[in-house]
Design an enzyme around this catalytic site. Structure first.
Site, PDB file in Angstrom:
ATOM      1  N   ASN A 150       0.804  -1.235   0.000  1.00  0.00           N
ATOM      2  CA  ASN A 150       0.000   0.000   0.000  1.00  0.00           C
ATOM      3  C   ASN A 150       0.832   1.278   0.000  1.00  0.00           C
ATOM      4  OD1 ASN A 150       0.749  -0.605   2.652  1.00  0.00           O
ATOM      5  ND2 ASN A 150      -0.960   0.535   3.487  1.00  0.00           N
ATOM      6  N   GLU A 248       3.546  -5.425  12.373  1.00  0.00           N
ATOM      7  CA  GLU A 248       2.624  -4.294  12.170  1.00  0.00           C
ATOM      8  C   GLU A 248       1.511  -4.803  11.264  1.00  0.00           C
ATOM      9  OE1 GLU A 248       2.903  -1.541  13.747  1.00  0.00           O
ATOM     10  OE2 GLU A 248       4.874  -1.981  14.579  1.00  0.00           O
ATOM     11  N   CYS A 282      -3.248   1.562   6.302  1.00  0.00           N
ATOM     12  CA  CYS A 282      -3.650   0.817   7.508  1.00  0.00           C
ATOM     13  C   CYS A 282      -4.229   1.751   8.562  1.00  0.00           C
ATOM     14  CB  CYS A 282      -2.452   0.062   8.066  1.00  0.00           C
ATOM     15  SG  CYS A 282      -1.034   1.129   8.342  1.00  0.00           S
ATOM     16  N   GLU A 461       7.334   0.398  16.127  1.00  0.00           N
ATOM     17  CA  GLU A 461       8.407   0.923  15.283  1.00  0.00           C
ATOM     18  C   GLU A 461       8.616   2.395  15.641  1.00  0.00           C
ATOM     19  OE1 GLU A 461       6.714  -0.083  11.341  1.00  0.00           O
ATOM     20  OE2 GLU A 461       8.209  -1.674  11.250  1.00  0.00           O
TER      21      GLU A 461
HETATM   22  P1  NDP Z   1      -0.007  -9.412   3.174  1.00  0.00           P
HETATM   23  O1  NDP Z   1      -0.006  -9.896   4.586  1.00  0.00           O
HETATM   24  O2  NDP Z   1      -0.720 -10.193   2.163  1.00  0.00           O
HETATM   25  O3  NDP Z   1       1.487  -9.273   2.639  1.00  0.00           O
HETATM   26  C1  NDP Z   1       2.495  -8.520   3.294  1.00  0.00           C
HETATM   27  C2  NDP Z   1       3.859  -9.042   2.853  1.00  0.00           C
HETATM   28  O4  NDP Z   1       4.024 -10.370   3.349  1.00  0.00           O
HETATM   29  C3  NDP Z   1       4.014  -9.121   1.335  1.00  0.00           C
HETATM   30  O5  NDP Z   1       5.345  -8.826   0.987  1.00  0.00           O
HETATM   31  C4  NDP Z   1       3.677 -10.565   1.087  1.00  0.00           C
HETATM   32  O6  NDP Z   1       4.171 -11.036  -0.135  1.00  0.00           O
HETATM   33  C5  NDP Z   1       4.337 -11.231   2.275  1.00  0.00           C
HETATM   34  N1  NDP Z   1       3.872 -12.586   2.556  1.00  0.00           N
HETATM   35  C6  NDP Z   1       2.745 -13.203   2.128  1.00  0.00           C
HETATM   36  N2  NDP Z   1       2.705 -14.488   2.564  1.00  0.00           N
HETATM   37  C7  NDP Z   1       3.819 -14.686   3.294  1.00  0.00           C
HETATM   38  C8  NDP Z   1       4.365 -15.800   4.014  1.00  0.00           C
HETATM   39  N3  NDP Z   1       3.763 -16.987   4.038  1.00  0.00           N
HETATM   40  N4  NDP Z   1       5.530 -15.637   4.674  1.00  0.00           N
HETATM   41  C9  NDP Z   1       6.157 -14.455   4.666  1.00  0.00           C
HETATM   42  N5  NDP Z   1       5.729 -13.369   3.966  1.00  0.00           N
HETATM   43  C10 NDP Z   1       4.568 -13.474   3.301  1.00  0.00           C
HETATM   44  O7  NDP Z   1      -0.506  -7.917   3.248  1.00  0.00           O
HETATM   45  P2  NDP Z   1      -0.805  -6.948   2.013  1.00  0.00           P
HETATM   46  O8  NDP Z   1       0.423  -6.822   1.170  1.00  0.00           O
HETATM   47  O9  NDP Z   1      -2.077  -7.377   1.400  1.00  0.00           O
HETATM   48  O10 NDP Z   1      -0.989  -5.558   2.763  1.00  0.00           O
HETATM   49  C11 NDP Z   1      -2.178  -5.125   3.306  1.00  0.00           C
HETATM   50  C12 NDP Z   1      -2.222  -5.382   4.795  1.00  0.00           C
HETATM   51  O11 NDP Z   1      -1.126  -4.743   5.432  1.00  0.00           O
HETATM   52  C13 NDP Z   1      -3.465  -4.815   5.439  1.00  0.00           C
HETATM   53  O12 NDP Z   1      -3.985  -5.753   6.364  1.00  0.00           O
HETATM   54  C14 NDP Z   1      -2.941  -3.599   6.178  1.00  0.00           C
HETATM   55  O13 NDP Z   1      -3.715  -3.216   7.277  1.00  0.00           O
HETATM   56  C15 NDP Z   1      -1.590  -4.051   6.595  1.00  0.00           C
HETATM   57  N6  NDP Z   1      -0.745  -2.898   6.883  1.00  0.00           N
HETATM   58  C16 NDP Z   1      -0.406  -2.623   8.177  1.00  0.00           C
HETATM   59  C17 NDP Z   1       0.334  -1.497   8.490  1.00  0.00           C
HETATM   60  C18 NDP Z   1       0.763  -1.200   9.895  1.00  0.00           C
HETATM   61  O14 NDP Z   1       1.641  -0.356  10.053  1.00  0.00           O
HETATM   62  N7  NDP Z   1       0.192  -1.808  10.908  1.00  0.00           N
HETATM   63  C19 NDP Z   1       0.755  -0.553   7.434  1.00  0.00           C
HETATM   64  C20 NDP Z   1       0.345  -0.954   6.109  1.00  0.00           C
HETATM   65  C21 NDP Z   1      -0.382  -2.077   5.859  1.00  0.00           C
HETATM   66  P3  NDP Z   1       3.183 -11.053  -1.433  1.00  0.00           P
HETATM   67  O15 NDP Z   1       2.871  -9.655  -1.751  1.00  0.00           O
HETATM   68  O16 NDP Z   1       4.018 -11.714  -2.455  1.00  0.00           O
HETATM   69  O17 NDP Z   1       1.989 -11.861  -1.022  1.00  0.00           O
END
Ligand code: NDP
Length: 480
Positions: A150, A248, A282, A461
């Site tokens: 995002n 996070e 988020c 963080e």
């Molecule tokens: P995901 O959890 O789908 O993915 C996050 C990252 O983890 C990506 O790089 C993804 O790769 C990777 N990933 C996926 N599966 C695995 C695995 N089995 N092991 C290790 N890494 C893995 O989240 P999104 O990318 O869809 O992001 C949106 C989410 O992030 C929302 O829930 C949002 O709220 C949260 N978020 C939280 C924030 C915070 O500060 N608390 C800030 C921003 C977002 P790939 O893309 O290849 O699947």
């Protein structure tokens, strides 16, 4: 077509599989780049490079380490327009937003920790028994950083910069959906003279590259930002190996509006906190609670202003909302709008896919959507939608709105609107979220603790919190 290589041991190299993943421009719905489809072999190679680089990087004087990280910050600034355009094309966000928020913040992340590391100090505790304790904070070694789509470069650098500043070597994975600016960052790091192996960027799917980072026994700390389900999965792998974890995760943030608020300021800001980055932040406030005397006026103005927002080509200056990041994500958001209707909600504005013309005719766009008439505990109001969709509902008392606000599994952020100082403090004390903005939203001081409670994550963080996460504390007790 642009090919996105891995950055391992200081070089841009192809994945060992020889395979590539399609990368889409969501505003046109077409493939525009090819991404390395890496696996555990590439992660293994990156870990070896990082291990080799660790003695040099961790043994470097803080001044020298700081100077290299500052050069990376300058490199981001020098490539400002290129990075902003790349972020907009990769993610679908308005170019203006990438120029105003994402890329300046990526440079700030490096500036902040590059200078911070010079001032980082540890504690000392003297004892009446004639002894003194001092804490040594040493870098951990090889750490893993995994980030979402995002705010691609913004969140990627928010992890990498403190990890490097603390003296660690890093194996990092950006989201495979938005990898371009992380790739451009690897070119900037090479130019800045970052020693080979200090930062390694391995591209590919989460269930291959992310999984390999989580599983690798020589990566002993992981900083992850993403969804709650993925976070739980990583924690399950990492916990038996006793890896240090910073998670996070998702949010379902309340915006609480009292009738005594500064109305115009509130309305302007709540428009942003609802729909900035197509609601894919988020920290966006997706549940809007309004004190009953103000409810009808707010509803009228908010719906009218939402209906006027322009959904359009992200590259055009006058587009308020750009594209949704991917087709599956757009369909997920649409399925939540259907769910809201089934749960008895009324769509006050929006609710549909937007079909643009010409260049963007096959892009993935959604109308900003406002829904009312739902109970606080229905699925629409409990689950993270992560799109341009908000619900509005009235409340009568502080107790009632606190119960609504705290009712979800999440606890990331909230925003509160009131001119009553006592009430502002009372509400802040009772909200179960890691971040509370009063009469503002997304006003960020990089020194403050950033993170969520409950299922929104573990750890914080920002500032010294990040530097402490990325170091091991050792207490030395000397009796004199
Ligand atoms: P995901 O959890 O789908 O993915 C996050 C990252 O983890 C990506 O790089 C993804 O790769 C990777 N990933 C996926 N599966 C695995 C695995 N089995 N092991 C290790 N890494 C893995 O989240 P999104 O990318 O869809 O992001 C949106 C989410 O992030 C929302 O829930 C949002 O709220 C949260 N978020 C939280 C924030 C915070 O500060 N608390 C800030 C921003 C977002 P790939 O893309 O290849 O699947």
């Amino acid at each position: 077509m642009k090919v996105i290589s891995n950055y391992i041991n200081g070089q841009l190299i192809a994945p060992q599989s020889g395979q590539y993943i399609d990368v889409y421009d969501p505003s046109v719905g077409e493939v525009y780049a090819k991404l390395s489809d890496s696996d555990n072999r590439d992660v293994g190679q990156a870990v070896q490079a990082a291990k080799k680089a660790f003695p040099v990087w961790s043994g470097m004087t803080t001044e020298k380490r700081s100077a290299i990280l500052l050069k990376i910050a300058q490199g981001i600034e020098a490539n400002f327009e290129k990075l902003a355009l790349a972020e907009s094309i990769d993610n679908g966000k308005p170019l203006k937003l990438a120029q105003e928020v994402d890329i300046p913040r990526a440079a700030s992340n490096f500036h902040f920790f590059a200078t911070g590391l010079i001032h980082f100090a540890s504690e000392s505790h003297s004892m009446e028994e004639g002894a003194i304790n001092y804490t040594l904070r040493t870098p951990i070694g090889v750490v893993g950083c995994i980030s979402p789509w995002n705010l691609p470069l913004y969140l990627f650098t928010w992890k990498i910069a403190p990890a490097l500043a603390a003296g660690n070597c890093v194996v990092a994975k950006p989201s495979e959906i938005t990898p371009m600016t992380a790739f451009l960052l690897s070119e900037i790091c090479i130019e800045a003279g970052l020693p080979a192996g200090v930062l390694n960027i391995v591209h590919g799917y989460g269930n291959k590259v992310g999984q390999a980072i989580a599983e690798h026994p020589q990566i002993t700390a992981i900083s992850f930002t993403g969804g709650t389900v993925t976070g739980a999965h990583i924690a399950k792998i990492a916990a038996p190996m006793f890896k240090k974890l910073s998670l996070e995760l998702g949010g379902k943030n309340p915006a609480i509006i009292f009738a005594d608020c500064n109305y115009e300021k509130m309305l302007d800001t709540v428009m942003r906190s609802s729909f900035a980055n197509q609601g894919q932040i988020c920290l966006c406030g997706s549940r809007i609670f309004v004190e009953r005397p103000l409810y009808e006026k707010f509803k009228l103005d908010f719906v009218q202003r939402t209906a006027q927002l322009k959904v359009g080509d992200p590259l055009l200056e006058n587009s308020n909302l750009g594209a949704i990041v991917s087709e599956p994500h757009m369909n997920k958001v649409l399925s939540y709008i259907d769910l809201a209707k089934q749960e008895g909600g009324t769509i006050l504005t929006g609710g549909k896919r937007v079909k643009l013309e010409e260049r963007c005719k096959n892009g993935w766009f959604l109308e900003p959507t406002v829904i009312e008439g739902l109970s606080y505990d229905c699925r629409t109001n409990q689950e993270e939608i992560f799109g341009p969709v908000v619900t509005i509902m009235p409340f009568d008392t502080e107790e009632e709105v606190l119960m609504y606000a705290n009712s979800t599994q999440y606890g990331l952020a909230s925003s509160v609107w009131t001119e009553n100082l006592s009430r502002a403090h009372r509400i802040a004390a009772e909200l179960k979220t890691g971040i509370i903005w009063t009469n503002c939203w997304l006003l960020r001081d990089l020194r403050t603790p950033f993170g969520g409670m409950k299922n929104s994550g573990v750890g914080r963080e920002g500032g010294w919190e990040a530097m402490r996460f990325f170091t091991e504390a050792k207490n030395v007790c000397i009796k004199y």
